[in-house]
Design an enzyme around this catalytic site. Sequence first.
Site, PDB file in Angstrom:
ATOM      1  N   ARG A 171       0.830  -1.230   0.000  1.00  0.00           N
ATOM      2  CA  ARG A 171       0.000   0.000   0.000  1.00  0.00           C
ATOM      3  C   ARG A 171       0.856   1.268   0.000  1.00  0.00           C
ATOM      4  NH1 ARG A 171      -3.494  -2.998   3.710  1.00  0.00           N
ATOM      5  NH2 ARG A 171      -5.148  -3.867   2.433  1.00  0.00           N
ATOM      6  N   LYS A 229       4.493  11.698 -11.160  1.00  0.00           N
ATOM      7  CA  LYS A 229       3.640  10.956 -12.103  1.00  0.00           C
ATOM      8  C   LYS A 229       4.303   9.613 -12.368  1.00  0.00           C
ATOM      9  CE  LYS A 229       1.058  14.411 -14.722  1.00  0.00           C
ATOM     10  NZ  LYS A 229       0.841  15.028 -16.037  1.00  0.00           N
ATOM     11  N   GLU A 260      12.214  19.047 -23.829  1.00  0.00           N
ATOM     12  CA  GLU A 260      11.519  19.373 -22.574  1.00  0.00           C
ATOM     13  C   GLU A 260      12.195  20.557 -21.870  1.00  0.00           C
ATOM     14  OE1 GLU A 260       8.708  17.871 -21.639  1.00  0.00           O
ATOM     15  OE2 GLU A 260       8.681  15.914 -22.631  1.00  0.00           O
ATOM     16  N   LYS A 268       9.902  23.090 -12.961  1.00  0.00           N
ATOM     17  CA  LYS A 268       8.992  21.960 -12.736  1.00  0.00           C
ATOM     18  C   LYS A 268       8.550  21.918 -11.274  1.00  0.00           C
ATOM     19  CE  LYS A 268       7.271  17.666 -13.698  1.00  0.00           C
ATOM     20  NZ  LYS A 268       7.268  16.503 -14.552  1.00  0.00           N
ATOM     21  N   GLU A 317      -2.645  18.145 -11.133  1.00  0.00           N
ATOM     22  CA  GLU A 317      -3.110  18.672 -12.421  1.00  0.00           C
ATOM     23  C   GLU A 317      -4.617  18.945 -12.390  1.00  0.00           C
ATOM     24  OE1 GLU A 317      -0.926  16.751 -15.632  1.00  0.00           O
ATOM     25  OE2 GLU A 317      -2.590  17.171 -16.971  1.00  0.00           O
ATOM     26  N   ARG A 364      -0.446  22.698 -13.838  1.00  0.00           N
ATOM     27  CA  ARG A 364       0.434  21.602 -14.251  1.00  0.00           C
ATOM     28  C   ARG A 364       0.164  21.188 -15.705  1.00  0.00           C
ATOM     29  NH1 ARG A 364       2.652  16.420 -10.788  1.00  0.00           N
ATOM     30  NH2 ARG A 364       3.926  15.594 -12.476  1.00  0.00           N
ATOM     31  N   ASN A 403       2.062  20.124 -20.488  1.00  0.00           N
ATOM     32  CA  ASN A 403       1.684  19.281 -21.629  1.00  0.00           C
ATOM     33  C   ASN A 403       1.812  20.019 -22.955  1.00  0.00           C
ATOM     34  OD1 ASN A 403       1.045  17.165 -19.897  1.00  0.00           O
ATOM     35  ND2 ASN A 403      -1.051  17.891 -19.609  1.00  0.00           N
ATOM     36  N   HIS A 463       2.217  18.211 -26.261  1.00  0.00           N
ATOM     37  CA  HIS A 463       1.968  16.784 -26.045  1.00  0.00           C
ATOM     38  C   HIS A 463       0.725  16.278 -26.783  1.00  0.00           C
ATOM     39  CE1 HIS A 463       5.132  17.261 -23.137  1.00  0.00           C
ATOM     40  NE2 HIS A 463       5.052  16.007 -22.751  1.00  0.00           N
ATOM     41  N   HIS A 516       1.232  13.567 -29.228  1.00  0.00           N
ATOM     42  CA  HIS A 516       0.610  12.254 -28.987  1.00  0.00           C
ATOM     43  C   HIS A 516       0.107  11.659 -30.308  1.00  0.00           C
ATOM     44  CE1 HIS A 516      -1.799   9.189 -26.900  1.00  0.00           C
ATOM     45  NE2 HIS A 516      -2.705   9.434 -27.845  1.00  0.00           N
ATOM     46  N   HIS A 553       9.654  10.126 -27.754  1.00  0.00           N
ATOM     47  CA  HIS A 553       8.674  11.010 -27.112  1.00  0.00           C
ATOM     48  C   HIS A 553       9.111  12.479 -27.197  1.00  0.00           C
ATOM     49  CE1 HIS A 553       5.695  12.497 -24.317  1.00  0.00           C
ATOM     50  NE2 HIS A 553       6.650  12.979 -23.544  1.00  0.00           N
TER      51      HIS A 553
HETATM   52  N1  GLY Z   1       5.464  15.497 -17.653  1.00  0.00           N
HETATM   53  C1  GLY Z   1       4.348  16.284 -17.321  1.00  0.00           C
HETATM   54  C2  GLY Z   1       4.092  16.336 -15.858  1.00  0.00           C
HETATM   55  O1  GLY Z   1       4.881  15.874 -15.076  1.00  0.00           O
HETATM   56  O2  GLY Z   1       3.063  16.854 -15.472  1.00  0.00           O
END
Ligand code: GLY
Length: 365
Positions: free
Chosen positions: A120, A142, A184, A226, A236, A241, A245, A248, A252, A266
Amino acid sequence: MTTIPVALGARSYDVRIEPGLLASAGEVLAPLSRGRPMPIVTDTNLAAHCETLVASLAAAGVAAPVLVLPAGESTKSWAQLEALTDWLLAQGVVRSDHVIALGGGVIGDLVGFATSILKRGCNFVQIPTTLLAQVDSSVGGKTAINSRAGKNLIGAFHQPSLVLIDPQVLDTLPQRELRAGYAEVAKYGLIDDAAFFAWCEENADALFAGDPAARATAIGHSVAAKARIVAADERETTGTRALLNLGHTFGHALEAETGFSDTLLHGEAVAAGMALAFAFSAQQGLCPAADAERVAAHLRSVGLPDGLAAAGVTADGKTLVGHMLHDKKMEGSTLPFLLARGIGQTYLDKTVDLETVAAFLDGVR
Ligand code: GLY
């Protein structure tokens, strides 16, 4: 040593950046181990870095059993998650232990997710070895694996306890991966920091040539950006946040069209996607055309794709928009887009008409 805090209340942690840090990581990690082993999970490409880390931990009196997983995106799978959790259980990992993820985004995402569910939830430390992981995926919590239905669809927010970044490990990273990660870095300038984008234009050559000061500035600035964004909107939910993106959604579609394969990495898809987001914003009269051209020119100048053709994508607009409909960012029938009013002025737009996007893509095809 540069230390950047990620301020998340009880889940706060530091990102430490220092050339050569891998070789002295044992000293930094020993207090977290509290006399317990620190299992390391890594991949088949990272034997030398893993040896350095194990030796450093041993010198600090910390035992470190190692699991080596196959390198590559296919490791972010149910099968490898099962193998990893079985291995961690066999090591006798308890909740207060720290598991070390030594690798790029694949290892970081997999170990992050595994530790979010093991008993857990137990602790993990990120030691990212690619530029992309250093400036983006290792910070912010993430974590995910891929499923048959798409990338990163099974996951959790689970923050690491510590992130250790050694810019020197980039010396052995293939140039193509360095470039993909650089997309990035440039992204942080495009989001909300025009001065940093100008710095990128001035210093990208030095960064690619291996200049330690340029690399330290690029990584430090990106991680600080970041950390600020994640602290403002960890899950997000407020839109802050979501700015991360940028590129993206278009990206995508390009990744889906190229089968999420090495044909288009990517970061390469994100680069082409950022150029398309700016070109679309310019076409819609939202952003000066000169800014969109400046973005494309910079990406081209470092060898990144600046649109559909450079990304090797020939599909029409309808097909690409069809891929976007499977994007996990879809909200009912709405797909939020990151558009721009200029360099450093990105914003979230939930009113974009997908037929307009398809027509735009047919126009630039
Ligand atoms: N890579 C996007 C984020 O961490 O929100």
